[in-house]
Design a protein around this motif. Structure first.
Motif: not given
Ligand SMILES: Nc1ncnc2c1ncn2[C@@H]1O[C@H](COP(=O)(O)OP(=O)(O)OP(=O)(O)O)[C@@H](O)[C@H]1O
Ligand SMILES: [Mg+2]
Length: 394
Positions: A257, A199, A255, A227, A195, A164
């Motif tokens: 993580f 951000g 960003a 989602t 990445d 993820n």
């Molecule tokens: N590397 C990143 N850079 C910027 N924003 C990010 C990054 N990773 C996550 N986000 C933000 O956090 C939100 C939540 O991520 P999350 O993985 O919970 O959900 P998603 O990727 O939208 O859906 P899924 O449930 O399919 O993972 C993303 O929609 C995005 O807006």
């Protein structure tokens, strides 16, 4: 005077009644909330399951259409079918995320934790996402030390976390994503997915791990199917491994993580410090040494005392998890030691197995009378002894 007493008695009665009613109300509120939670979980998992079957059929039907099995389609019709098909995939993902999250939240998720080669796990997660990175012309790099220690974890779940994080990064990165892993100290490994995308703003940093949170979707980002459940699933999984997950980011500067996992070694040393303690009280030194070896091999910590008096003092000082107690000993016999411990509220819960002489029925009866939990007849089979010990300690 009497009237005063009656008033006081009534007042006390009312207070007791009120507190009983309030307590009952509290219990009812807790019970209702639990029932609501249970119904919500059940509803979520039933609905998700029920949705899967028709969804599989819709997917199959659309695939048949797309592949021309029901007659050839023109380009315009194909486009429409593809839109339907992409959204079926999106719904399928959402349902499996919802199911995962409801299982994790209700504590019903089962974790198959074992020794995991993190090096291999990260490489295979990265290999699986390699083609997607290539299509997006992004470089996906793994930077892992050769001697990365093993972790104690559920491999599939950790794979889900890494996948993820990397999938998210693939949606936002401008040119590259790096997966790092490194030893923080001998107990902890930190895994980072970094990445160089847009951000996350300060405001959004706080809530990123909440359910259904999505910051702005990248304009025209092809295949954006999220989602907003991924990161909250990641958090639940990492929490269940006693690790931490967090994000660092400055808007416009990418960003980072990070999450941590405990090494297998740390888990073993916690296990070692939780070794059960057995006190052996016997004046036969050779037997005591042999028992010490046998119990040590069975992963117990062994304390030794060579007479009754020393046994009693050691028991009170060390509070062992179990005592093996001989009967005939100098200074104080086993019965007396047992009686003194079993009649003392601070020590009576410590199980005591008495080592009685062969065939002396009165020994066994006496052992029971002084409160011993069990006895074993000398000479004993070490296997029987270990089985008996295990029934008290496991
Ligand atoms: N590397 C990143 N850079 C910027 N924003 C990010 C990054 N990773 C996550 N986000 C933000 O956090 C939100 C939540 O991520 P999350 O993985 O919970 O959900 P998603 O990727 O939208 O859906 P899924 O449930 O399919 O993972 C993303 O929609 C995005 O807006
Ligand atoms: Mg995601």
């Amino acid at each position: 005077m009497n009237l005063q007493l009656v008033v006081v008695a009534i007042a006390l009665g009312l207070i007791v009644l009120l507190s009983l009613l309030l307590r009952r109300k509290d219990t009812l509120v807790v019970a209702e909330r639990k029932e609501l939670d249970r119904l919500k979980d059940e509803f979520l998992s039933t609905v998700s399951h029920e949705l899967r079957t028709p969804l599989t059929i819709v997917k199959e039907a659309l695939d048949n259409l797309r592949d021309g099995i029901a007659g050839n389609l023109n380009e315009e019709q194909k486009k429409v079918v593809n839109i339907g098909r992409e959204n079926v995939d999106r719904l399928t993902l959402l349902i499996s995320d919802l199911l995962d999250l409801s299982r994790l939240e209700s504590g019903k998720a089962t974790f198959n934790k074992a020794a995991v080669d993190l090096q291999q796990l990260i490489r295979s997660a990265s290999d699986n996402l390699g083609p997607l990175a290539e299509r997006k012309r992004l470089s996906l790099i793994t930077d892992l030390p050769e001697d990365l220690p093993q972790v104690f974890a559920d491999a599939d779940m950790i794979n889900q976390v890494i996948t993820n994080l990397v999938s998210n990064a693939l949606r936002f990165a401008r040119s590259r994503i790096t997966i790092y892993a490194g030893v923080e100290d001998e107990k902890l490994i930190k895994i980072s997915v970094i990445d160089d995308g847009k951000g996350v703003s300060k405001k959004q940093l706080q809530m990123l791990f909440d359910k259904f949170v999505q910051t702005s979707r990248p304009q025209g980002g092809a295949g954006y199917q999220g989602t907003g459940l991924g990161l909250s699933i990641c958090k639940r999984i990492v929490d269940a491994h006693n690790g931490q997950i967090w994000v660092e980011s400055e808007e416009g500067k990418g960003a980072q993580f990070h999450f941590t996992l405990n090494t297998l070694k740390s888990f073993k040393s916690i296990g070692a410090s939780m070794k059960k303690k057995i006190l052996v009280v016997d004046d036969e030194r050779v037997l005591v040494e042999l028992l010490k070896m046998r119990l040590g091999e069975a992963n117990y910590e062994v304390l030794i005392a060579h007479d009754g008096q020393e046994g009693l003092e050691t028991a009170k000082r060390e509070k062992p998890d179990l005592i093996l107690l001989d009967i005939m000993m100098p200074k104080m016999d086993g019965y007396q030691v047992c009686r003194l411990l079993k009649f003392d509220a601070a020590y009576k819960q410590i199980p005591i197995i008495m080592l009685t002489a062969r065939g002396r029925e009165q020994d066994q009866k006496a052992a029971h009378e002084v409160g011993a939990d069990d006895f074993i007849v000398k000479p004993f089979d070490p296997k029987d002894l270990l089985t008996k010990i295990a029934t008290f300690l496991d």
